[in-house]
Write an enzyme that holds these catalytic residues in place. Structure first.
Site, PDB file in Angstrom:
ATOM      1  CD  GLU A 253      -3.030  -0.752   0.284  1.00 56.68           C
ATOM      2  OE1 GLU A 253      -3.362   0.428   0.081  1.00 56.68           O
ATOM      3  OE2 GLU A 253      -3.544  -1.703  -0.318  1.00 56.68           O
ATOM      4  CB  CYS A 287      -1.599   7.049   0.937  1.00 58.00           C
ATOM      5  SG  CYS A 287      -2.946   6.085   1.599  1.00 58.00           S
TER       6      CYS A 287
HETATM    7  P1  NAD Z   1      10.114   6.897   4.575  1.00 56.71           P
HETATM    8  O1  NAD Z   1      10.139   6.428   3.186  1.00 56.71           O
HETATM    9  O2  NAD Z   1      11.410   7.107   5.288  1.00 56.71           O
HETATM   10  O3  NAD Z   1       9.291   5.885   5.506  1.00 56.71           O
HETATM   11  C1  NAD Z   1       7.976   5.496   5.225  1.00 56.71           C
HETATM   12  C2  NAD Z   1       7.638   4.397   6.228  1.00 56.71           C
HETATM   13  O4  NAD Z   1       8.427   3.257   5.927  1.00 56.71           O
HETATM   14  C3  NAD Z   1       7.978   4.752   7.680  1.00 56.71           C
HETATM   15  O5  NAD Z   1       6.992   4.218   8.516  1.00 56.71           O
HETATM   16  C4  NAD Z   1       9.329   4.070   7.935  1.00 56.71           C
HETATM   17  O6  NAD Z   1       9.506   3.679   9.275  1.00 56.71           O
HETATM   18  C5  NAD Z   1       9.204   2.857   7.058  1.00 56.71           C
HETATM   19  N1  NAD Z   1      10.478   2.381   6.555  1.00 56.71           N
HETATM   20  C6  NAD Z   1      11.490   3.105   6.038  1.00 56.71           C
HETATM   21  N2  NAD Z   1      12.488   2.303   5.629  1.00 56.71           N
HETATM   22  C7  NAD Z   1      12.086   1.037   5.899  1.00 56.71           C
HETATM   23  C8  NAD Z   1      12.646  -0.248   5.702  1.00 56.71           C
HETATM   24  N3  NAD Z   1      13.840  -0.415   5.106  1.00 56.71           N
HETATM   25  N4  NAD Z   1      11.946  -1.322   6.125  1.00 56.71           N
HETATM   26  C9  NAD Z   1      10.723  -1.201   6.685  1.00 56.71           C
HETATM   27  N5  NAD Z   1      10.126  -0.012   6.879  1.00 56.71           N
HETATM   28  C10 NAD Z   1      10.797   1.084   6.492  1.00 56.71           C
HETATM   29  O7  NAD Z   1       9.279   8.189   4.606  1.00 56.71           O
HETATM   30  P2  NAD Z   1       8.726   9.102   5.769  1.00 56.71           P
HETATM   31  O8  NAD Z   1       9.584  10.316   5.858  1.00 56.71           O
HETATM   32  O9  NAD Z   1       8.408   8.395   7.027  1.00 56.71           O
HETATM   33  O10 NAD Z   1       7.353   9.465   5.061  1.00 56.71           O
HETATM   34  C11 NAD Z   1       7.400  10.246   3.911  1.00 56.71           C
HETATM   35  C12 NAD Z   1       6.893   9.558   2.693  1.00 56.71           C
HETATM   36  O11 NAD Z   1       6.389   8.270   2.950  1.00 56.71           O
HETATM   37  C13 NAD Z   1       5.743  10.358   2.150  1.00 56.71           C
HETATM   38  O12 NAD Z   1       6.210  11.239   1.189  1.00 56.71           O
HETATM   39  C14 NAD Z   1       4.803   9.348   1.593  1.00 56.71           C
HETATM   40  O13 NAD Z   1       5.063   9.170   0.229  1.00 56.71           O
HETATM   41  C15 NAD Z   1       5.166   8.085   2.267  1.00 56.71           C
HETATM   42  N6  NAD Z   1       4.165   7.604   3.221  1.00 56.71           N
HETATM   43  C16 NAD Z   1       3.101   6.966   2.710  1.00 56.71           C
HETATM   44  C17 NAD Z   1       2.132   6.504   3.560  1.00 56.71           C
HETATM   45  C18 NAD Z   1       0.928   5.771   3.040  1.00 56.71           C
HETATM   46  O14 NAD Z   1      -0.066   5.723   3.730  1.00 56.71           O
HETATM   47  N7  NAD Z   1       0.993   5.164   1.855  1.00 56.71           N
HETATM   48  C19 NAD Z   1       2.238   6.730   4.923  1.00 56.71           C
HETATM   49  C20 NAD Z   1       3.368   7.393   5.423  1.00 56.71           C
HETATM   50  C21 NAD Z   1       4.331   7.821   4.544  1.00 56.71           C
END
Ligand code: NAD
Length: 482
Positions: A253, A287
């Site tokens: 997702e 999202c």
């Molecule tokens: P990010 O890409 O650093 O992290 C997104 C999520 O993934 C976080 O919960 C983080 O803990 C987790 N994550 C990161 N690296 C991981 C790994 N290697 N293994 C497992 N989990 C991992 O981004 P962020 O700064 O937390 O959020 C910003 C971006 O993330 C936004 O621009 C948006 O696109 C996306 N996001 C999407 C949703 C959604 O509902 N689809 C929710 C939150 C963030």
């Protein structure tokens, strides 16, 4: 147990025990409205993850053998506790994530309903009997896939984890879930509802840790049978590739960049009000948040005026303060992204109609921001803002609007406003998205599937489709008298 800041302590939950992890390592948890540390989050060591995996393996054996009526009873009890505790869970959520209290408590209440819906739906996970040769019974059965490794972000600290927990547990699976390190006490309080409802030990295990290490460990374990992730596209691709290397299915997702097409025959004021309500919800950190506003040139001024009015009526403040309608961004990264995307658009000629600058106060606040005259090469038009930025772009004809809407690699949510049934059908047919809303910008509902196409991921959450990822299909051909 509460921290010195009156905030509940975050704990991992492994094999039915609340714990802090083998090493005692922690990371701070920050209130985004004040930038103050309000607690800490325990970080799992490999030994903790191994205990969680072993517990999930045992938990799965016990849970799948539990009669579905009993499983449903436990899940309904958990739902009752979530609903009963919604005001408390809401306060914890607002302190950790920032959204206004009414949004937090509303999220907790909806979470209880979602759990009830999935628990009941799983009672109807029917297989089928296929006409076959005499003396042979040919059946198709659906069985739980096994222990699930789930990873969820911070934007819906209760609703997000619960989407995965409720579907997995309803299907008869066990889980090890890594909730966000930024909203850990909220996840703790959610899992506590399941524990207090009598969920057997090991069926649901909650961990926190360094995300890349935890996901690598859990995905590669032979115990794990499904990888379920919600988050950004780059991380989703990384985890899907890792799951692929060990031949595990994945539910992804991911993010989007939702277009809103407002056609010439739509009422611009109604469309602007509806789009504004959706845009500023959770400060745009959703999202499916509408993020590119394509408005027919004949009504773009009327739309923009009303949209700006709605933006200026938003009361930005701490989520716990009376009257707040939009809280701070959840973390410093989002604030920096809003400043970067706005500066980039302005440097290329965009005009800020309202907002655009963070206020001079502590906290990760950024106001609702409406931009016009945004050139095509502005990063904001291709990078998901995941925050309160709204670029409004005029279009001339529907072909052009559809081409712009579909030009990005994403395909999660899309919105359309039109008075014409024929145009609505064309939008339904041609918009490349997994979730389409026409003449409104409503949010996700548990009775219908949500999910993306293209880079926005695969698999569905919500609706009867939610069980698909958590069940495997088995064909059984039984010769009665060999
Ligand atoms: P990010 O890409 O650093 O992290 C997104 C999520 O993934 C976080 O919960 C983080 O803990 C987790 N994550 C990161 N690296 C991981 C790994 N290697 N293994 C497992 N989990 C991992 O981004 P962020 O700064 O937390 O959020 C910003 C971006 O993330 C936004 O621009 C948006 O696109 C996306 N996001 C999407 C949703 C959604 O509902 N689809 C929710 C939150 C963030």
């Amino acid at each position: 147990m509460t921290t010195d800041h009156g905030h509940p302590a975050a704990r991992m939950y492994i094999a039915g025990q609340w714990c802090q992890g083998a090493t005692g390592n922690t990371a701070p948890v920050v209130d985004p409205a004040t930038e103050e540390v309000i607690g800490d989050v325990p970080l799992a060591a490999p030994a903790d993850l191994d205990r969680a995996l072993a517990a999930a393996a045992e938990g799965f054996a016990a849970w799948r053998a539990t009669p579905v009526t009993e499983r449903t009873r436990v899940l309904h009890r958990a739902a009752d506790l979530i609903a009963e505790r919604a005001p408390d869970i809401g306060r914890v959520m607002t302190r950790e994530q920032g959204k206004p209290l009414h949004e937090s408590t509303g999220e907790a209440r909806r979470t209880a309903d979602t759990l009830r819906w999935h628990a009941d739906d799983a009672r109807r996970a029917y297989g089928r009997i296929i006409p076959s040769d005499p003396g042979t019974v040919l059946t198709v059965r659906r069985e739980p896939i096994g222990p699930v490794a789930a990873f969820v972000p911070w934007n819906f600290p209760v609703g997000g984890p619960n989407r995965k927990i409720s579907s997995a547990l309803s299907a008869g699976c066990s889980l090890v879930i890594k909730a966000s390190e930024e909203t850990p006490a909220t996840a703790t309080e959610l899992v506590r509802c399941y524990a207090d409802a009598g969920l057997p030990a090991g069926v649901l295990n909650l961990v926190f840790g360094e995300p890349a290490e935890v996901s690598a460990h859990l995905i590669s374990s032979p115990v794990t049978r499904l990888v379920a992730f919600t988050g950004s596209v780059p991380v989703g691709k990384l985890l899907a590739a890792r799951a692929g290397q060990v031949m595990k299915p994945a539910l992804m997702e991911l993010g989007g960049h939702a277009p809103v097409i407002v056609c010439a025959d739509a009422d611009p004021v109604t469309a602007a009000r509806s789009a504004a309500r959706a845009k500023w919800a959770n400060a745009g950190q959703v999202c499916t948040s509408p993020s590119r506003f394509l408005v027919h040139e004949s009504i773009v001024d009327a739309f923009t005026d009303e949209f700006v009015r709605a933006a200026e009526a938003v009361v930005v403040g701490p989520g716990l303060a009376e009257g707040t309608t939009m809280g701070p961004l959840a973390n410093e990264r989002r604030l920096a992204a809003m400043e970067r995307l706005t500066a980039d658009a302005v440097s290329r000629g965009a005009k800020v109609r309202t907002g655009g600058e963070r206020p001079d106060r502590p906290g990760y606040f950024f106001p609702p921001t409406v931009l016009t005259d945004v050139p095509g090469d502005a990063a904001l038009l291709s990078e998901e803002p995941f925050g309160p930025l709204a670029p409004v772009l005029p279009f001339h004809g529907l072909d052009e609007a559809l081409a712009t809407a579909n030009a990005l690699p994403y395909g999660l949510a899309a919105y359309g406003f039109t008075g014409s049934a024929a145009t609505a059908e064309r939008l339904s047919d041609e918009l490349q998205a997994g979730i389409l809303s026409l003449n409104h910008c409503g949010g996700s509902v548990h009775e219908a599937p949500s999910g993306g196409v293209k880079d926005s991921g695969y698999g569905r959450e919500g609706g009867p489709e939610a069980l698909d990822a958590y069940l495997v299909t088995k064909r059984v051909s039984h010769l009665l008298a060999p």
